[in-house]
Design a protein around this motif. Structure first.
Motif, short mmCIF file in Angstrom:
data_model
loop_
_atom_site.label_atom_id
_atom_site.label_comp_id
_atom_site.label_asym_id
_atom_site.label_seq_id
_atom_site.Cartn_x
_atom_site.Cartn_y
_atom_site.Cartn_z
N VAL A 1 3.71 5.74 -5.67
CA VAL A 1 3.50 5.75 -7.12
C VAL A 1 2.45 6.79 -7.47
CG1 VAL A 1 2.56 4.42 -9.06
CG2 VAL A 1 4.27 3.39 -7.56
N ALA A 2 1.38 6.85 -6.69
CA ALA A 2 0.34 7.86 -6.93
C ALA A 2 0.91 9.27 -6.81
CB ALA A 2 -0.82 7.66 -5.96
N SER B 1 0.84 -1.21 0.00
CA SER B 1 0.00 0.00 0.00
C SER B 1 0.87 1.26 0.00
CB SER B 1 -0.92 0.02 1.21
OG SER B 1 -1.77 -1.10 1.19
N ALA B 2 1.95 1.24 0.76
CA ALA B 2 2.87 2.38 0.80
C ALA B 2 3.49 2.61 -0.57
CB ALA B 2 3.96 2.15 1.84
N ALA B 3 3.85 1.53 -1.25
CA ALA B 3 4.41 1.67 -2.60
C ALA B 3 3.39 2.29 -3.54
CB ALA B 3 4.86 0.30 -3.12
N MET C 1 10.65 -3.73 0.66
CA MET C 1 10.22 -4.17 2.00
C MET C 1 9.10 -5.20 1.87
SD MET C 1 11.96 -2.97 4.51
CE MET C 1 10.87 -3.34 5.88
N ALA C 2 8.16 -4.96 0.97
CA ALA C 2 7.08 -5.93 0.76
C ALA C 2 7.66 -7.26 0.30
CB ALA C 2 6.08 -5.39 -0.26
N LEU D 1 9.95 2.10 -4.88
CA LEU D 1 10.79 0.91 -5.03
C LEU D 1 11.27 0.39 -3.67
CD1 LEU D 1 12.89 1.87 -8.17
CD2 LEU D 1 11.13 0.11 -8.00
N MET D 2 11.62 1.29 -2.77
CA MET D 2 12.06 0.86 -1.44
C MET D 2 10.92 0.18 -0.68
SD MET D 2 15.26 1.50 -1.22
CE MET D 2 15.83 1.69 0.44
#
Length: 193
Positions: free
Chosen positions: A59-60, A53-55, A82-83, A77-78
């Motif tokens: 991106v948004a 979700s953080a990624a 982690m995901a 990307l970071m």
């Protein structure tokens, strides 16, 4: 993590900045928990979904504003990295590894319960036990990518210290934090191999 929490506590950030700093603080905390000996025993599904979700959030942000496009893409990307760490730690989420055993001069391979006896394979350096080539390959790629990112951030910090030694300490601390986070990611991915 302290640098991110301080940035939030001081209250000089936009709402976007608070979310970004909070996600990075969670990332630092998650990396510390992973390094903890009992960290692998903790549930992984919720952190996995959080970092995906953080990624998506980063991106948004990259799509919305050109001003932060490169930094948001990097942070996305970071968060995906982690995901991926949590995906690797989650049993049954990734493809089953190919196991190779010596059986009377022949090798027997099994993948997802299928046995193929008598097939000859070229002997190559084996992946760690229980690790699929996909997982090993991505871990290598992410180790190298994180190390390169850490070196880039460190060179950026050194360049700023040379050209603007009395410039904002907060900006230099933020760059140093990015270098340490990338180095931590490289270390964690290297440990997973």
């Amino acid at each position: 993590m302290a640098e991110r929490v301080h940035g939030i506590a001081v209250g000089r950030l936009s709402r976007r900045g608070v979310v970004g700093h909070s996600l990075h603080a969670l990332m630092a905390l998650a990396m510390a928990v992973m390094a903890w000996p009992r960290g692998a025993d903790l549930p992984t599904t919720v952190p996995l979904l959080l970092f995906v979700s953080a990624a998506v959030w980063f991106v948004a942000g990259a799509v919305r504003t050109a001003e932060h496009r490169r930094s948001d893409a990097y942070h996305a990307l970071m968060m995906l990295a982690m995901a991926w760490m949590y995906a690797v730690m989650t049993d049954g989420l990734l493809p089953a590894p190919v196991e190779v055993a010596d059986v009377g001069g022949h090798h027997e391979a099994s993948m997802s319960g299928m046995h193929m006896s008598g097939m000859a394979f070229v002997d190559t350096a084996p992946a760690p036990a229980g690790t699929s080539p996909l997982v090993s390959g991505l871990n290598w790629l992410l180790t190298i990518g994180s190390a390169v990112a850490g070196a880039w951030w460190l060179s950026e910090l050194l360049a700023r210290l040379r050209t603007k030694p009395l410039a904002s300490g907060r900006a230099q601390l933020a760059i140093a934090t990015q270098a340490l986070m990338a180095a931590g990611m490289a270390t964690m991915f290297a440990a997973m191999m």
